[in-house]
Design an enzyme around this catalytic site. Structure first.
Site, short mmCIF file in Angstrom:
data_model
loop_
_atom_site.label_atom_id
_atom_site.label_comp_id
_atom_site.label_asym_id
_atom_site.label_seq_id
_atom_site.Cartn_x
_atom_site.Cartn_y
_atom_site.Cartn_z
CB SER A 4 -7.45 -0.86 7.20
OG SER A 4 -8.35 -0.20 8.03
CD GLU A 5 -2.06 -1.78 5.43
OE1 GLU A 5 -2.10 -2.45 4.47
OE2 GLU A 5 -1.61 -0.82 5.52
CB SER A 6 -4.15 -8.52 6.42
OG SER A 6 -4.20 -8.37 7.94
#
Length: 187
Positions: free
Chosen positions: A59-61
């Site tokens: 989700s983040e990167s």
């Protein structure tokens, strides 16, 4: 060919495509794991579900080590430099240099330590932990105290910040996917 035969052939083709797409090989292709050894090692060290770590990283990167957000969060787990400095001191970690947030091993360790910290704070409630990872524990605790949100998965739509609401939904979705596809446990 009669229309009923044509419909039967189309149905057979669609069922075949579905069965082909619904295989472990295809699911693993759609939800890959990068840095598996590092994730498993950190999950064991800090007692955090590796599927949760995977979901946060995805989700983040999207598994990109050099990702930097508009707000300044860095690396695989998109950690803010101030938060990272605090974690390094709290966890007694020893980064090699000041570019440590770009190092996948260190970034995963710092992010996983923080997930463990949040899991302890929120008594293992993954939904609250994910919200706090995004919005900060102060905000989440405030929402819980003022009853803006009750912290449950079923009431994610009550999270006051749209960005956090979507983030929690996305991470939970990936968490569920990774749990269904990959079977590795903490030992």
């Amino acid at each position: 060919m009669k229309s009923s035969q044509r419909a039967a052939v189309i149905l057979l083709v669609l069922m075949s495509v579905f069965l082909l797409l619904n295989t472990p090989l295809v699911w693993k292709w759609m939800y890959p794991i990068k840095f598996q050894n590092e994730i498993v090692r950190a999950s064991q060290k800090f007692q955090v579900d590796p599927h949760l770590i995977l979901a946060v990283i995805r989700s983040e990167s999207g598994f990109k080590t050099d990702r930097v957000s508009k707000k300044g969060a860095i690396g695989l787990m998109q950690i803010m430099p101030d938060t990272a400095e605090w974690i390094v001191k709290q966890a007694n970690l020893r980064p090699r240099d000041n570019q440590y947030l770009y190092d996948p091993v260190m970034n995963i360790e710092i992010g996983t330590w923080y997930l463990n910290f949040l899991l302890t704070r929120y008594e293992g409630d993954v939904t609250k932990v994910i919200a706090a990872y995004n919005a900060g524990p102060g905000k989440v605790s405030g929402w819980l105290t003022t009853e803006q949100w009750n912290g449950r998965r079923e009431s994610i739509e009550d999270i006051p910040f749209g960005e956090t609401r979507l983030y929690v939904q996305r991470v939970l979705y990936y968490h569920d996917r990774y749990k269904n596809i990959y079977d590795f446990q903490l030992h």
